[in-house]
Design an enzyme around this catalytic site. Structure first.
Site, PDB file in Angstrom:
ATOM      1  N   GLU A   1      44.193  43.252  39.173  1.00  0.00           N
ATOM      2  CA  GLU A   1      43.461  43.673  38.069  1.00  0.00           C
ATOM      3  C   GLU A   1      42.141  43.258  37.482  1.00  0.00           C
ATOM      4  O   GLU A   1      41.808  42.124  37.819  1.00  0.00           O
ATOM      5  CB  GLU A   1      44.500  43.657  36.826  1.00  0.00           C
ATOM      6  CG  GLU A   1      44.527  42.275  36.032  1.00  0.00           C
ATOM      7  CD  GLU A   1      45.744  42.410  34.717  1.00  0.00           C
ATOM      8  OE1 GLU A   1      46.732  42.863  34.983  1.00  0.00           O
ATOM      9  OE2 GLU A   1      45.055  41.942  33.688  1.00  0.00           O
TER      10      GLU A   1
ATOM     11  N   HIS B   1      54.118  36.729  34.335  1.00  0.00           N
ATOM     12  CA  HIS B   1      55.148  37.817  34.469  1.00  0.00           C
ATOM     13  C   HIS B   1      56.416  37.018  35.123  1.00  0.00           C
ATOM     14  O   HIS B   1      56.701  37.357  36.148  1.00  0.00           O
ATOM     15  CB  HIS B   1      54.533  38.920  35.757  1.00  0.00           C
ATOM     16  CG  HIS B   1      53.255  39.489  35.034  1.00  0.00           C
ATOM     17  ND1 HIS B   1      52.516  40.153  35.991  1.00  0.00           N
ATOM     18  CD2 HIS B   1      52.545  39.769  33.845  1.00  0.00           C
ATOM     19  CE1 HIS B   1      51.400  40.792  35.321  1.00  0.00           C
ATOM     20  NE2 HIS B   1      51.714  40.467  34.066  1.00  0.00           N
TER      21      HIS B   1
ATOM     22  N   ASN C   1      52.260  45.136  36.885  1.00  0.00           N
ATOM     23  CA  ASN C   1      52.691  44.616  35.528  1.00  0.00           C
ATOM     24  C   ASN C   1      54.012  45.117  35.183  1.00  0.00           C
ATOM     25  O   ASN C   1      54.147  46.198  35.429  1.00  0.00           O
ATOM     26  CB  ASN C   1      51.380  44.816  34.712  1.00  0.00           C
ATOM     27  CG  ASN C   1      50.221  44.753  35.106  1.00  0.00           C
ATOM     28  OD1 ASN C   1      49.853  45.369  36.025  1.00  0.00           O
ATOM     29  ND2 ASN C   1      49.387  43.872  34.612  1.00  0.00           N
TER      30      ASN C   1
END
Ligand code: FAE
Length: 540
Positions: free
Chosen positions: A396, A481, A519
């Site tokens: 990202e 994450h 994500n």
């Protein structure tokens, strides 16, 4: 992820906000007031039909759907309810000015970017039950949201549905057709996921950094894709036009957004508490769950804490059913302790296993002077470089909202990292340990390099070495994450029911075996929607 130039039809169905039955408020205050009204600390000796541990994505889905099915739910949350303004009149602190609100029980900040231009960024703060936990394990720091709303309070709002061809590796025992036809659309609608207006994005000053990221990706031949987000895009346009209080355009993200972002407080939790059947105990931490001595159900032990982190009361309550929704780390730590100490002897040997970091690794690139990334950067990412199929990385294009021109491009890569760690109970320290090793990030670095070595070669640029320490290129010490630890169809059955103890469920990121390929919160939400539907139909 939507490749540029590919039609909406070719994109994953249902990711728009059009299906949403929720109020997508740009201002957070009314929903926050509702959630605060639902805050009613549980009393010792109480009995509840369903107790949910944690108020993040999994817990909020469970609470809403159970309440809609007529069940009374009590949610226990170790963090604060985030409904009181600080001395600056705002609920949440700015990313560039961390204070007592920013970190969970630390006396010094531990910012993901620790250095800039040779200077360390961390500073002393008063110890407080702040919003972002930087939880240290032996080889990794795991960042997590703390408070009513869990990770939705602090995250970047990137709401990404994995490519369908990758889903089999993400959740191998789940019917993909059901997920993509029913549960991903339901999750995206419930979360209020939407797309940035491409025409506005092309000219907005606050996305110059993303356009530079696109230019460099495309000049090296990488697919550049837009990603949906839960930020209210109309609100952001008004921020840019100067008509409303700024949030994303003032760098708010990591320590909470005062406006614009649809956290769970504006979506699932607002709807759950509006049923009148959901109450919440903030600043309460579950420490034990064990079969009740008589009458079935479970005895749950809960510490009430103050904002300094001290225990002020220990409560014992009973519940017919308990949902573990404390996040991958929270749920895994609790379960491994309860198994090892004999409180839940029926848990199987998969408990605590299959934990991964979603392959997170960060890096920055130093651009030429003609590739300025802009003084004004929206804190909400909109796009990424998709080299998953060829090189095992989805990067990202992340903001560096410092307020000054940095000439830096910054990236958080999600990579195909095969390493999985395991939680174990350390009786000597009375803590759960995680056996992750820093060296296990090497496959992630290698995957990220498939993108950035090529871009650097093409552009004649170099990696930044000043962001994660002195002369350190890779942010390989952390994850945003955490996933796994109570993996679906291993530690639980294929719907999250824990083995050996009927009435106990896992319904959060710990079900996902270490990597989501993108994500994770949309997948966590969609899986929770799938599982709770089955549980309500068959177990209640
Ligand atoms: P989570 O949201 O962590 O909720 C668990 C809750 O349980 C928390 O509120 C805890 O305080 C609470 N809890 C833990 N232990 C206990 C206990 N013993 N008793 C009572 N309460 C307890 O779990 N994901 C994306 O998809 N897109 C993004 O853009 C993104 N950006 C991120 C940025 C940052 C800085 C961070 C930290 C995370 C980001 N994530 C992002 C990850 C995402 O927020 C995370 O996967 C989910 O929040 C996990 O959801 P869970 O329901 O598993």
């Amino acid at each position: 992820m939507r490749p540029t130039g590919v039609s909406r039809r070719g994109f994953i169905a249902g990711t728009g906000s059009i299906l949403g039955g929720v109020a997508l408020a740009g201002h957070a205050a009314p929903a926050r007031a509702k959630a605060a009204a639902a805050a009613a600390p549980i009393t010792t000796g109480a009995h509840v039909p369903v107790l949910v541990i944690g108020t993040g994505y999994g817990g909020s889905v469970a609470a809403l759907r159970l309440a809609q099915a007529g069940v009374d739910v009590h949610m226990i949350e170790m963090g604060m309810s985030w409904d009181t303004s600080g001395p600056d009149g705002k609920i949440f602190a700015n990313t560039t000015r961390p204070d007592y609100r920013s970190f969970w029980l630390r006396t010094k900040t531990k910012q993901p970017l620790s250095n800039f231009l040779g200077f360390p960024l961390d500073k002393d703060v008063p110890r407080h039950t702040g919003i972002l936990d930087a939880e240290d394990f032996s080889g990794i720091t795991v960042y997590q949201g703390r408070g009513v709303g869990g990770g939705s309070l602090v995250n970047g709002g990137m709401a990404v549905t994995p490519r369908r061809e990758n889903f089999g590796a993400v959740l191998p025992t789940v019917n993909a057709a059901e997920m993509y036809d029913v549960y991903y659309p339901r999750a995206n609608a419930g979360l209020g996921v939407g797309h940035v207006d491409p025409a506005w994005w092309e000219s907005a000053a606050c996305y110059q950094y993303a356009r530079v990221g696109r230019k460099h990706a495309q000049r090296s031949g990488f697919p550049f894709v837009f990603v949906p987000n839960v930020y209210d895009w109309e609100y952001m346009k008004q921020e840019a036009a100067g008509g409303v209080p700024k949030s994303a355009l003032e760098g708010e993200a990591l320590y909470g957004n005062n406006h614009g972002k649809k956290s769970l407080l504006q979506t699932y939790l607002a709807r759950a508490t509006a049923t009148g059947k959901v109450t919440i105990s903030p600043l309460h931490k579950v420490t034990s769950v064990a079969p009740a001595a008589s009458g079935g159900g479970y005895t749950v032990v809960i510490d009430q804490v103050n904002t300094g982190g001290a225990t002020t009361a220990t409560k014992s309550v009973s519940a017919d059913k308990v949902f573990f929704a404390a996040g991958s780390v929270g749920t895994s730590k609790l379960l491994i302790k309860l198994k090892a100490t004999g409180a839940l002897p029926g848990l199987n040997d998969e408990t605590g296993k299959g934990w991964g970091d979603n392959g997170n690794v960060m890096c920055g690139r130093a651009n030429h002077m003609w590739d300025a990334t802009g003084r004004l950067q929206s804190s909400m990412p909109t796009a990424g470089i998709d080299n998953w199929a060829a090189g095992g990385a989805f990067a990202e294009v992340a903001p560096l909202p410092t307020g000054i021109e940095t000439y830096a491009s910054f990236y958080l890569s999600i990579t195909k990292n095969p390493h999985r760690a395991e939680f174990s109970w350390n009786a000597a320290t009375q803590r759960a340990d995680l056996n992750w090793q820093t060296a296990w990030k090497q496959p992630s670095i290698d995957a990220a390099r498939t993108i950035f070595d090529k871009i650097n070669a093409k552009e004649g640029t170099i990696y930044r070495t000043d962001l994660f320490g002195s002369y350190k290129i890779w942010g390989d010490h952390l994850t945003y994450h955490p996933l796994g630890g109570a993996v679906l169809n291993k530690a639980t059955d294929n719907y999250g029911r824990l083995h050996g103890h009927p009435g106990l469920y896992v319904i959060d990121g710990s079900l996902i075996p270490g990597n989501a390929s993108v994500n994770p919160f949309v997948t966590i939400t969609a899986l929770a929607e799938r599982n709770i539907e089955r549980i309500i139909a068959t177990d209640l």
